[in-house]
Design a protein around this motif. Structure first.
Motif, PDB file in Angstrom:
ATOM      1  N   ASP A  31      23.142  69.651  79.273  1.00 11.87           N
ATOM      2  CA  ASP A  31      22.769  70.752  79.864  1.00 11.87           C
ATOM      3  C   ASP A  31      23.356  71.940  79.312  1.00 11.87           C
ATOM      4  O   ASP A  31      22.796  72.791  78.943  1.00 11.87           O
ATOM      5  CB  ASP A  31      22.966  70.624  81.377  1.00 11.87           C
ATOM      6  N   ASN A  32      24.648  71.825  79.181  1.00 14.97           N
ATOM      7  CA  ASN A  32      25.243  73.131  79.020  1.00 14.97           C
ATOM      8  C   ASN A  32      26.281  73.262  77.685  1.00 14.97           C
ATOM      9  O   ASN A  32      26.780  74.135  77.470  1.00 14.97           O
ATOM     10  CB  ASN A  32      26.594  73.579  80.087  1.00 14.97           C
ATOM     11  N   LEU A  33      26.183  72.118  76.812  1.00 15.50           N
ATOM     12  CA  LEU A  33      27.078  72.103  75.901  1.00 15.50           C
ATOM     13  C   LEU A  33      26.187  71.121  74.657  1.00 15.50           C
ATOM     14  O   LEU A  33      25.527  70.450  75.057  1.00 15.50           O
ATOM     15  CB  LEU A  33      28.463  71.249  75.988  1.00 15.50           C
ATOM     16  N   GLN A 130      32.862  80.263  77.275  1.00 14.81           N
ATOM     17  CA  GLN A 130      31.280  80.298  77.001  1.00 14.81           C
ATOM     18  C   GLN A 130      31.061  80.852  75.788  1.00 14.81           C
ATOM     19  O   GLN A 130      31.870  81.885  75.470  1.00 14.81           O
ATOM     20  CB  GLN A 130      30.796  80.920  78.197  1.00 14.81           C
ATOM     21  N   GLY A 131      30.036  80.313  74.898  1.00 10.87           N
ATOM     22  CA  GLY A 131      29.830  80.993  73.680  1.00 10.87           C
ATOM     23  C   GLY A 131      29.601  79.999  72.582  1.00 10.87           C
ATOM     24  O   GLY A 131      29.476  78.923  72.832  1.00 10.87           O
ATOM     25  N   ASP A 132      29.419  80.572  71.417  1.00  8.11           N
ATOM     26  CA  ASP A 132      28.947  79.820  70.031  1.00  8.11           C
ATOM     27  C   ASP A 132      29.971  79.697  69.112  1.00  8.11           C
ATOM     28  O   ASP A 132      30.903  80.997  69.113  1.00  8.11           O
ATOM     29  CB  ASP A 132      27.666  80.509  69.551  1.00  8.11           C
ATOM     30  N   TYR A 133      30.710  78.772  68.600  1.00  9.54           N
ATOM     31  CA  TYR A 133      31.778  78.536  67.866  1.00  9.54           C
ATOM     32  C   TYR A 133      31.550  77.531  66.741  1.00  9.54           C
ATOM     33  O   TYR A 133      30.540  76.979  66.593  1.00  9.54           O
ATOM     34  CB  TYR A 133      32.817  77.827  68.537  1.00  9.54           C
ATOM     35  N   THR A 134      32.294  78.053  65.632  1.00  9.65           N
ATOM     36  CA  THR A 134      32.106  77.253  64.214  1.00  9.65           C
ATOM     37  C   THR A 134      33.643  76.593  64.154  1.00  9.65           C
ATOM     38  O   THR A 134      34.526  77.399  64.017  1.00  9.65           O
ATOM     39  CB  THR A 134      31.570  78.032  62.799  1.00  9.65           C
ATOM     40  N   ILE A 135      33.525  75.487  63.906  1.00 12.10           N
ATOM     41  CA  ILE A 135      34.893  74.829  63.615  1.00 12.10           C
ATOM     42  C   ILE A 135      34.918  74.384  62.391  1.00 12.10           C
ATOM     43  O   ILE A 135      34.209  73.524  61.706  1.00 12.10           O
ATOM     44  CB  ILE A 135      35.298  73.850  64.621  1.00 12.10           C
ATOM     45  N   VAL A 147      38.557  65.254  50.784  1.00  6.84           N
ATOM     46  CA  VAL A 147      38.502  63.885  50.900  1.00  6.84           C
ATOM     47  C   VAL A 147      37.023  63.983  51.837  1.00  6.84           C
ATOM     48  O   VAL A 147      36.381  63.105  52.043  1.00  6.84           O
ATOM     49  CB  VAL A 147      39.632  63.303  51.790  1.00  6.84           C
ATOM     50  N   ALA A 148      37.440  65.034  52.832  1.00  7.93           N
ATOM     51  CA  ALA A 148      36.036  65.159  53.774  1.00  7.93           C
ATOM     52  C   ALA A 148      36.267  66.549  54.049  1.00  7.93           C
ATOM     53  O   ALA A 148      37.032  67.369  54.015  1.00  7.93           O
ATOM     54  CB  ALA A 148      36.023  64.183  55.084  1.00  7.93           C
ATOM     55  N   CYS A 149      34.920  67.184  54.708  1.00  5.06           N
ATOM     56  CA  CYS A 149      34.738  68.631  54.732  1.00  5.06           C
ATOM     57  C   CYS A 149      33.501  68.587  55.944  1.00  5.06           C
ATOM     58  O   CYS A 149      32.346  67.993  55.495  1.00  5.06           O
ATOM     59  CB  CYS A 149      34.416  69.355  53.647  1.00  5.06           C
ATOM     60  N   ALA A 150      33.674  69.288  56.928  1.00  4.83           N
ATOM     61  CA  ALA A 150      32.425  69.607  58.014  1.00  4.83           C
ATOM     62  C   ALA A 150      32.679  70.857  58.602  1.00  4.83           C
ATOM     63  O   ALA A 150      33.853  71.460  58.774  1.00  4.83           O
ATOM     64  CB  ALA A 150      32.376  68.319  58.878  1.00  4.83           C
ATOM     65  N   ASP A 151      31.509  71.269  59.008  1.00  9.51           N
ATOM     66  CA  ASP A 151      31.267  72.476  59.612  1.00  9.51           C
ATOM     67  C   ASP A 151      30.868  71.987  61.026  1.00  9.51           C
ATOM     68  O   ASP A 151      29.679  71.549  61.040  1.00  9.51           O
ATOM     69  CB  ASP A 151      30.422  73.730  59.163  1.00  9.51           C
ATOM     70  N   PHE A 152      31.446  72.305  62.051  1.00  9.54           N
ATOM     71  CA  PHE A 152      31.149  71.931  63.534  1.00  9.54           C
ATOM     72  C   PHE A 152      30.285  73.208  64.361  1.00  9.54           C
ATOM     73  O   PHE A 152      31.084  74.251  64.092  1.00  9.54           O
ATOM     74  CB  PHE A 152      32.010  71.071  64.402  1.00  9.54           C
ATOM     75  N   THR A 153      29.079  73.071  64.735  1.00 11.02           N
ATOM     76  CA  THR A 153      28.802  74.245  65.524  1.00 11.02           C
ATOM     77  C   THR A 153      28.882  73.842  67.096  1.00 11.02           C
ATOM     78  O   THR A 153      28.348  72.400  67.247  1.00 11.02           O
ATOM     79  CB  THR A 153      27.368  74.500  65.062  1.00 11.02           C
ATOM     80  N   MET A 154      29.644  74.612  67.765  1.00 11.18           N
ATOM     81  CA  MET A 154      29.576  74.230  69.354  1.00 11.18           C
ATOM     82  C   MET A 154      28.988  75.393  70.179  1.00 11.18           C
ATOM     83  O   MET A 154      29.194  76.507  70.087  1.00 11.18           O
ATOM     84  CB  MET A 154      30.937  73.827  69.615  1.00 11.18           C
ATOM     85  N   LYS A 155      28.100  75.174  71.140  1.00 18.39           N
ATOM     86  CA  LYS A 155      27.361  76.084  71.945  1.00 18.39           C
ATOM     87  C   LYS A 155      27.935  75.608  73.363  1.00 18.39           C
ATOM     88  O   LYS A 155      27.232  74.611  73.936  1.00 18.39           O
ATOM     89  CB  LYS A 155      25.929  76.028  71.860  1.00 18.39           C
ATOM     90  N   ASN A 156      28.489  76.449  73.900  1.00 19.13           N
ATOM     91  CA  ASN A 156      28.844  76.101  75.355  1.00 19.13           C
ATOM     92  C   ASN A 156      28.304  77.118  76.329  1.00 19.13           C
ATOM     93  O   ASN A 156      28.756  78.382  76.262  1.00 19.13           O
ATOM     94  CB  ASN A 156      30.451  76.263  75.404  1.00 19.13           C
ATOM     95  N   TYR A 157      27.375  76.778  77.196  1.00 18.95           N
ATOM     96  CA  TYR A 157      26.475  77.457  78.164  1.00 18.95           C
ATOM     97  C   TYR A 157      27.308  77.730  79.419  1.00 18.95           C
ATOM     98  O   TYR A 157      26.833  78.455  80.255  1.00 18.95           O
ATOM     99  CB  TYR A 157      25.239  77.415  78.212  1.00 18.95           C
ATOM    100  N   LEU A 158      28.178  76.969  79.638  1.00 21.54           N
ATOM    101  CA  LEU A 158      28.534  76.749  80.827  1.00 21.54           C
ATOM    102  C   LEU A 158      29.753  77.826  81.584  1.00 21.54           C
ATOM    103  O   LEU A 158      30.643  78.282  80.651  1.00 21.54           O
ATOM    104  CB  LEU A 158      29.488  75.357  81.066  1.00 21.54           C
ATOM    105  N   GLU A 159      29.539  78.503  82.421  1.00 26.76           N
ATOM    106  CA  GLU A 159      30.457  79.292  82.939  1.00 26.76           C
ATOM    107  C   GLU A 159      31.646  78.779  84.051  1.00 26.76           C
ATOM    108  O   GLU A 159      31.184  78.108  84.645  1.00 26.76           O
ATOM    109  CB  GLU A 159      29.731  80.597  83.612  1.00 26.76           C
ATOM    110  N   TYR A 160      32.744  79.249  83.696  1.00 25.24           N
ATOM    111  CA  TYR A 160      33.797  78.733  84.452  1.00 25.24           C
ATOM    112  C   TYR A 160      34.139  79.711  85.800  1.00 25.24           C
ATOM    113  O   TYR A 160      33.930  80.785  85.564  1.00 25.24           O
ATOM    114  CB  TYR A 160      35.202  78.390  83.821  1.00 25.24           C
TER     115      TYR A 160
END
Length: 160
Positions: A31-33, A130-135, A147-160
């Protein structure tokens, strides 16, 4: 005639290999992530999953990761960058494997061996704003080879 057909096939396969990127994989979408990842190593993709998105909001959650090593790991270094709106806001680096001091069970693995981890991971954060992130995460060995490489995208719509 057959030789020319084989040559054309080889050229097509080389062109396809050189022009494609790894797909974006969905880790979880609730729902929110939402979390996605894409290998940034042009020569290798890998598998990564978690049980549930909501588990990330807890201190510890279970992951599974797998790949075949293209390079041996005598020493292993990680560099992680948190990117928000195109700007790096946090950089973290650490030595994970070195002679006589290893933090991970797969330190010392050789080229061609399977690397598989299933178990808990602790992020050590209380909440994810809350927000959009790239790790961006990159693992390199003692020869400074990826050895390994990745870009993770995280979208958190949850308000605390």
């Amino acid at each position: 005639m057959k030789t020319s057909n084989v040559l054309v096939l080889i050229l097509v396969l080389l062109y396809i290999n050189a022009s494609t990127e790894w797909p974006t994989h969905t880790v979880c979408k609730e729902d929110n992530l939402e979390i996605y990842y894409k290998s940034c190593d042009p020569q290798q993709d890998f598998a990564f999953s978690i049980d549930r998105c909501s588990d990330i909001m807890t201190h510890t959650f279970n992951i599974r990761a797998a790949m075949v090593l293209r390079h041996s790991i005598k020493e292993l270094y990680v560099k992680v960058e948190l990117i928000m709106n195109g700007k790096t806001v946090l950089t973290y680096s650490e030595t994970l494997c070195e002679p006589g001091h290893s933090k991970l069970i797969f330190c010392g693995k050789k080229k061609g061996e399977h690397l598989y981890y299933e178990g808990p991971v602790t992020l050590g954060i209380q909440e994810i704003p809350q927000g959009d992130y790239t790790i961006s995460a990159k693992l390199t060995n003692e020869d400074h080879v990826t050895v390994a490489c990745a870009d993770f995208t995280m979208k958190n719509y949850l308000e605390y």
